[in-house]
Design an enzyme around this catalytic site. Structure first.
Site, PDB file in Angstrom:
ATOM      1  N   ASN A   9      -6.070  30.151 -22.570  1.00 41.99           N
ATOM      2  CA  ASN A   9      -7.108  29.446 -21.827  1.00 41.99           C
ATOM      3  C   ASN A   9      -6.724  29.349 -20.358  1.00 41.99           C
ATOM      4  O   ASN A   9      -5.549  29.218 -20.001  1.00 41.99           O
ATOM      5  CB  ASN A   9      -7.426  28.078 -22.438  1.00 41.99           C
TER       6      ASN A   9
ATOM      7  N   GLU B  52      -7.947  27.274 -17.004  1.00 36.42           N
ATOM      8  CA  GLU B  52      -8.777  26.173 -16.508  1.00 36.42           C
ATOM      9  C   GLU B  52      -8.983  26.283 -15.001  1.00 36.42           C
ATOM     10  O   GLU B  52      -8.450  27.182 -14.339  1.00 36.42           O
ATOM     11  CB  GLU B  52      -8.124  24.838 -16.900  1.00 36.42           C
TER      12      GLU B  52
ATOM     13  N   CYS C  55     -12.008  29.830 -22.485  1.00 38.09           N
ATOM     14  CA  CYS C  55     -11.182  29.697 -23.687  1.00 38.09           C
ATOM     15  C   CYS C  55     -10.321  30.933 -23.917  1.00 38.09           C
ATOM     16  O   CYS C  55     -10.681  32.055 -23.527  1.00 38.09           O
ATOM     17  CB  CYS C  55     -12.064  29.518 -24.915  1.00 38.09           C
TER      18      CYS C  55
ATOM     19  N   GLU D 289      -9.838  32.544 -26.658  1.00 36.38           N
ATOM     20  CA  GLU D 289     -10.476  33.551 -27.511  1.00 36.38           C
ATOM     21  C   GLU D 289     -11.287  34.534 -26.672  1.00 36.38           C
ATOM     22  O   GLU D 289     -11.277  35.741 -26.892  1.00 36.38           O
ATOM     23  CB  GLU D 289     -11.429  32.883 -28.515  1.00 36.38           C
TER      24      GLU D 289
ATOM     25  N   CYS E 192     -14.116  27.067 -30.631  1.00 35.66           N
ATOM     26  CA  CYS E 192     -15.363  26.404 -30.232  1.00 35.66           C
ATOM     27  C   CYS E 192     -16.568  27.275 -30.589  1.00 35.66           C
ATOM     28  O   CYS E 192     -16.447  28.472 -30.869  1.00 35.66           O
ATOM     29  CB  CYS E 192     -15.348  26.056 -28.742  1.00 35.66           C
TER      30      CYS E 192
ATOM     31  N   CYS F  13     -17.205  30.478 -28.498  1.00 34.59           N
ATOM     32  CA  CYS F  13     -16.315  31.602 -28.831  1.00 34.59           C
ATOM     33  C   CYS F  13     -16.697  32.240 -30.158  1.00 34.59           C
ATOM     34  O   CYS F  13     -16.536  33.447 -30.344  1.00 34.59           O
ATOM     35  CB  CYS F  13     -14.860  31.139 -28.829  1.00 34.59           C
TER      36      CYS F  13
HETATM   37  N1  THU Z   1     -10.090  25.826 -25.637  1.00 35.78           N
HETATM   38  C1  THU Z   1      -9.848  27.131 -26.004  1.00 35.78           C
HETATM   39  O1  THU Z   1      -9.124  27.853 -25.315  1.00 35.78           O
HETATM   40  N2  THU Z   1     -10.421  27.571 -27.145  1.00 35.78           N
HETATM   41  C2  THU Z   1     -11.249  26.840 -27.946  1.00 35.78           C
HETATM   42  O2  THU Z   1     -11.783  27.366 -28.911  1.00 35.78           O
HETATM   43  C3  THU Z   1     -11.480  25.432 -27.641  1.00 35.78           C
HETATM   44  C4  THU Z   1     -10.939  24.927 -26.364  1.00 35.78           C
HETATM   45  C5  THU Z   1      -9.474  25.325 -24.391  1.00 35.78           C
HETATM   46  C6  THU Z   1     -10.452  25.053 -23.286  1.00 35.78           C
HETATM   47  C7  THU Z   1      -9.714  24.029 -22.460  1.00 35.78           C
HETATM   48  O3  THU Z   1      -8.871  24.713 -21.546  1.00 35.78           O
HETATM   49  C8  THU Z   1      -8.842  23.297 -23.473  1.00 35.78           C
HETATM   50  O4  THU Z   1      -8.816  24.106 -24.636  1.00 35.78           O
HETATM   51  C9  THU Z   1      -9.338  21.916 -23.841  1.00 35.78           C
HETATM   52  O5  THU Z   1     -10.662  21.939 -24.198  1.00 35.78           O
END
Ligand code: THU
Length: 139
Positions: free
Chosen positions: A42, A44, A53, A55, A92, A95
């Protein structure tokens, strides 16, 4: 090592590269496709809504390498709460839809700490775009 263990290990390594200074929640993903493994973490942003994300980073990396069919995906969330709530480990919804773009419902989704799922059980009815109007005019 069986494929699920290999992919989960790759996802766990990918999570170490996460850029998650805001949530402090690192996620790693690994995609198996066309004899190779594509990883993602991930990423940010100070503008929170721009986070991407793990994925999607992994899947888009495969697509950018010319691979449009993914065969399996693994996820690892080393900062999850130790399994108290399975939801902190699961991919999520956005994804899941992106997975559906490049795989069928049988795609194995290996979720470290939660088990193996078929994409079809995680997202039973993905959106599928079908052109209903001719591509002419201005709307
Ligand atoms: N996140 C992912 O990388 N994948 C997911 O399926 C759910 C959330 C990340 C996004 C963000 O950087 C952190 O997790 C918290 O939400």
């Amino acid at each position: 090592m069986p494929r699920d263990r290999v992919l989960i290990a790759a996802a766990r390594r990918a999570a170490e590269l996460a850029y998650a200074p805001y949530s402090r929640f690192r996620v790693g993903a690994a995609v198996s496709a066309a004899g190779a493994v594509y990883t993602g973490c991930n990423v940010e942003n100070a503008s929170y809504g721009l986070a991407v994300c793990a994925e999607r980073v992994a899947i888009f990396s495969a697509v950018a390498a010319g691979v449009r069919r993914i065969e399996a995906i693994a996820l690892a969330c080393p900062d999850a709460d130790g399994g108290a709530t399975i939801g902190t480990l699961m991919p999520c919804g956005a994804c899941r839809q992106v997975m559906a773009e490049f795989a069928g419902p049988d795609l194995p989704v290996y979720v470290s700490g939660a088990g193996t799922f078929a994409l079809g059980e995680l997202l039973p009815n993905p959106f599928a775009f079908v052109q209903t109007q001719p591509l002419t005019g201005n709307r």
